[in-house]
Design a protein around this motif. Sequence first.
Motif, PDB file in Angstrom:
ATOM      1  N   SER A 164       0.865  -1.187   0.158  1.00  0.00           N
ATOM      2  CA  SER A 164      -0.334   0.016  -0.143  1.00  0.00           C
ATOM      3  C   SER A 164       0.586   1.183  -0.039  1.00  0.00           C
ATOM      4  O   SER A 164       0.461   2.294   0.053  1.00  0.00           O
ATOM      5  CB  SER A 164      -0.827   0.035   1.219  1.00  0.00           C
ATOM      6  N   THR A 165       2.165   1.054  -0.011  1.00  0.00           N
ATOM      7  CA  THR A 165       3.170   2.347  -0.134  1.00  0.00           C
ATOM      8  C   THR A 165       3.684   2.469  -1.353  1.00  0.00           C
ATOM      9  O   THR A 165       3.935   1.728  -2.108  1.00  0.00           O
ATOM     10  CB  THR A 165       4.062   2.150   0.794  1.00  0.00           C
ATOM     11  N   GLU A 166       3.632   3.841  -1.884  1.00  0.00           N
ATOM     12  CA  GLU A 166       4.266   4.470  -3.074  1.00  0.00           C
ATOM     13  C   GLU A 166       5.763   4.568  -2.494  1.00  0.00           C
ATOM     14  O   GLU A 166       5.850   5.379  -1.752  1.00  0.00           O
ATOM     15  CB  GLU A 166       3.555   5.506  -3.749  1.00  0.00           C
TER      16      GLU A 166
ATOM     17  N   LEU B  95       7.054  -1.082  -9.839  1.00  0.00           N
ATOM     18  CA  LEU B  95       6.553  -1.445  -8.726  1.00  0.00           C
ATOM     19  C   LEU B  95       6.024  -0.293  -7.973  1.00  0.00           C
ATOM     20  O   LEU B  95       6.565   0.022  -6.677  1.00  0.00           O
ATOM     21  CB  LEU B  95       7.938  -1.998  -7.845  1.00  0.00           C
ATOM     22  N   SER B  96       5.421   0.672  -8.305  1.00  0.00           N
ATOM     23  CA  SER B  96       4.974   1.883  -7.757  1.00  0.00           C
ATOM     24  C   SER B  96       5.916   2.876  -7.343  1.00  0.00           C
ATOM     25  O   SER B  96       5.885   3.584  -6.369  1.00  0.00           O
ATOM     26  CB  SER B  96       3.982   1.584  -6.472  1.00  0.00           C
ATOM     27  N   TYR B  97       7.082   2.532  -7.801  1.00  0.00           N
ATOM     28  CA  TYR B  97       8.146   3.666  -7.695  1.00  0.00           C
ATOM     29  C   TYR B  97       7.834   5.115  -8.357  1.00  0.00           C
ATOM     30  O   TYR B  97       7.423   5.162  -9.467  1.00  0.00           O
ATOM     31  CB  TYR B  97       9.750   3.161  -8.067  1.00  0.00           C
ATOM     32  N   SER B  98       8.175   6.089  -7.537  1.00  0.00           N
ATOM     33  CA  SER B  98       8.288   7.448  -8.144  1.00  0.00           C
ATOM     34  C   SER B  98       9.582   7.912  -8.308  1.00  0.00           C
ATOM     35  O   SER B  98      10.451   7.506  -7.193  1.00  0.00           O
ATOM     36  CB  SER B  98       7.658   8.542  -7.326  1.00  0.00           C
ATOM     37  N   VAL B  99      10.225   7.962  -9.592  1.00  0.00           N
ATOM     38  CA  VAL B  99      11.532   8.344  -9.845  1.00  0.00           C
ATOM     39  C   VAL B  99      11.442   9.910  -9.836  1.00  0.00           C
ATOM     40  O   VAL B  99      11.081  10.434 -10.715  1.00  0.00           O
ATOM     41  CB  VAL B  99      12.034   7.827 -10.980  1.00  0.00           C
ATOM     42  N   LEU B 100      12.386  10.299  -9.107  1.00  0.00           N
ATOM     43  CA  LEU B 100      12.534  11.779  -9.065  1.00  0.00           C
ATOM     44  C   LEU B 100      13.956  12.295  -9.014  1.00  0.00           C
ATOM     45  O   LEU B 100      14.921  11.637  -8.797  1.00  0.00           O
ATOM     46  CB  LEU B 100      12.095  12.392  -7.735  1.00  0.00           C
ATOM     47  N   PRO B 101      13.996  13.397  -9.579  1.00  0.00           N
ATOM     48  CA  PRO B 101      15.502  14.068  -9.861  1.00  0.00           C
ATOM     49  C   PRO B 101      16.109  14.440  -8.505  1.00  0.00           C
ATOM     50  O   PRO B 101      15.389  15.001  -7.577  1.00  0.00           O
ATOM     51  CB  PRO B 101      15.464  15.392 -10.874  1.00  0.00           C
ATOM     52  N   VAL B 102      17.411  14.463  -8.300  1.00  0.00           N
ATOM     53  CA  VAL B 102      18.025  14.598  -7.128  1.00  0.00           C
ATOM     54  C   VAL B 102      17.707  15.672  -6.575  1.00  0.00           C
ATOM     55  O   VAL B 102      17.779  16.071  -5.405  1.00  0.00           O
ATOM     56  CB  VAL B 102      19.550  14.247  -7.295  1.00  0.00           C
ATOM     57  N   ASN B 103      17.653  16.747  -7.518  1.00  0.00           N
ATOM     58  CA  ASN B 103      17.634  18.245  -7.005  1.00  0.00           C
ATOM     59  C   ASN B 103      16.064  18.553  -6.514  1.00  0.00           C
ATOM     60  O   ASN B 103      16.135  19.695  -5.878  1.00  0.00           O
ATOM     61  CB  ASN B 103      18.044  19.226  -8.372  1.00  0.00           C
ATOM     62  N   MET B 104      15.169  17.627  -6.599  1.00  0.00           N
ATOM     63  CA  MET B 104      14.086  17.767  -5.883  1.00  0.00           C
ATOM     64  C   MET B 104      13.933  17.389  -4.218  1.00  0.00           C
ATOM     65  O   MET B 104      12.964  17.659  -3.521  1.00  0.00           O
ATOM     66  CB  MET B 104      12.774  17.092  -6.493  1.00  0.00           C
ATOM     67  N   ARG B 105      15.224  16.629  -4.034  1.00  0.00           N
ATOM     68  CA  ARG B 105      15.246  16.134  -2.703  1.00  0.00           C
ATOM     69  C   ARG B 105      15.460  17.033  -1.415  1.00  0.00           C
ATOM     70  O   ARG B 105      16.231  17.928  -1.648  1.00  0.00           O
ATOM     71  CB  ARG B 105      16.507  15.135  -2.736  1.00  0.00           C
ATOM     72  N   LYS B 106      14.516  16.898  -0.339  1.00  0.00           N
ATOM     73  CA  LYS B 106      14.840  17.673   0.753  1.00  0.00           C
ATOM     74  C   LYS B 106      15.582  16.899   1.839  1.00  0.00           C
ATOM     75  O   LYS B 106      14.888  15.819   2.116  1.00  0.00           O
ATOM     76  CB  LYS B 106      13.782  18.203   1.411  1.00  0.00           C
ATOM     77  N   GLU B 107      16.666  17.065   2.385  1.00  0.00           N
ATOM     78  CA  GLU B 107      17.305  16.345   3.455  1.00  0.00           C
ATOM     79  C   GLU B 107      16.188  16.216   4.720  1.00  0.00           C
ATOM     80  O   GLU B 107      15.801  17.333   5.332  1.00  0.00           O
ATOM     81  CB  GLU B 107      18.324  16.829   3.662  1.00  0.00           C
ATOM     82  N   LYS B 108      16.053  14.749   5.177  1.00  0.00           N
ATOM     83  CA  LYS B 108      15.443  14.726   6.293  1.00  0.00           C
ATOM     84  C   LYS B 108      16.088  13.867   7.054  1.00  0.00           C
ATOM     85  O   LYS B 108      16.642  12.992   6.788  1.00  0.00           O
ATOM     86  CB  LYS B 108      13.924  14.225   6.169  1.00  0.00           C
ATOM     87  N   SER B 109      16.085  14.035   8.569  1.00  0.00           N
ATOM     88  CA  SER B 109      16.880  13.137   9.516  1.00  0.00           C
ATOM     89  C   SER B 109      16.358  11.938   9.548  1.00  0.00           C
ATOM     90  O   SER B 109      16.843  10.887   9.704  1.00  0.00           O
ATOM     91  CB  SER B 109      16.959  13.996  10.748  1.00  0.00           C
ATOM     92  N   ILE B 110      14.823  11.806   9.634  1.00  0.00           N
ATOM     93  CA  ILE B 110      14.038  10.785   9.708  1.00  0.00           C
ATOM     94  C   ILE B 110      13.570  10.164   8.288  1.00  0.00           C
ATOM     95  O   ILE B 110      12.889  11.198   7.772  1.00  0.00           O
ATOM     96  CB  ILE B 110      12.771  10.695  10.681  1.00  0.00           C
ATOM     97  N   LYS B 111      13.920   9.009   7.694  1.00  0.00           N
ATOM     98  CA  LYS B 111      13.514   8.731   6.501  1.00  0.00           C
ATOM     99  C   LYS B 111      12.007   8.026   6.606  1.00  0.00           C
ATOM    100  O   LYS B 111      11.813   7.033   7.316  1.00  0.00           O
ATOM    101  CB  LYS B 111      14.446   7.622   5.874  1.00  0.00           C
ATOM    102  N   PRO B 112      11.178   8.452   5.899  1.00  0.00           N
ATOM    103  CA  PRO B 112       9.725   7.807   5.762  1.00  0.00           C
ATOM    104  C   PRO B 112       9.725   6.401   4.963  1.00  0.00           C
ATOM    105  O   PRO B 112      10.715   6.096   4.358  1.00  0.00           O
ATOM    106  CB  PRO B 112       8.976   8.772   4.750  1.00  0.00           C
ATOM    107  N   PHE B 113       8.854   5.544   5.441  1.00  0.00           N
ATOM    108  CA  PHE B 113       9.197   4.211   4.965  1.00  0.00           C
ATOM    109  C   PHE B 113       9.234   4.025   3.702  1.00  0.00           C
ATOM    110  O   PHE B 113       9.893   3.131   3.025  1.00  0.00           O
ATOM    111  CB  PHE B 113       7.554   3.351   5.618  1.00  0.00           C
ATOM    112  N   GLY B 114       8.602   4.890   2.779  1.00  0.00           N
ATOM    113  CA  GLY B 114       8.907   4.831   0.998  1.00  0.00           C
ATOM    114  C   GLY B 114      10.121   5.135   0.698  1.00  0.00           C
ATOM    115  O   GLY B 114      10.277   4.956  -0.626  1.00  0.00           O
TER     116      GLY B 114
END
Length: 191
Positions: free
Chosen positions: A62-64, A115-134
Amino acid sequence: MIENNEHESDLAIEIISQVIPKLLFPKPPPPPPPFKGTETEKNQFDDSIKIQKEKFELRVDSTEFYLYISDSLFTPNKEWIGSLTETEYNGLAKYLLSEKLKAKSLNISLIDKQLSYSVLPVNMRKEKSIKPFGYLGIASFSRIVFNKNNTQALFYYEHYYDADASSGHLIQAEKRNGVWEIIENDMIWTS
């Protein structure tokens, strides 16, 4: 080896799309420690483990999932793969080590979202200390070299999850029945 052309780009997109699900997937929780106790307690423990596995599988279903990918195919760092000999990987190593190999752009929007992956460019990434399950991390791929028949390929791949969970791999793939299969996955470094 295919030179820098449109056909090479199509093959790179095809191989990356087909190997991502084989390289990156949600990792299940570690196995429980050995159980010590009565038979009744062991049965209760086994039942709770079974429930946890079912919950994990439901969560996966159920996770993307999303993965950040660099928008260029880089030239591999010779210091990390420099111990290769030109004859390794059915002779493809010499092309990966070639000074003629240059970085090349990668059109991320063409990569399949299997497999329900969203593929995103690296420049859209925001650093988070806690990584969500997906979150599956960041993947970067080197230029991909192919044999003359375009049935075997070799490339260097880096995966970054966080500062303590990163690795670099040499991947040899072979096209079997129209699908790219990983035949060698050699880890070069890990952190």
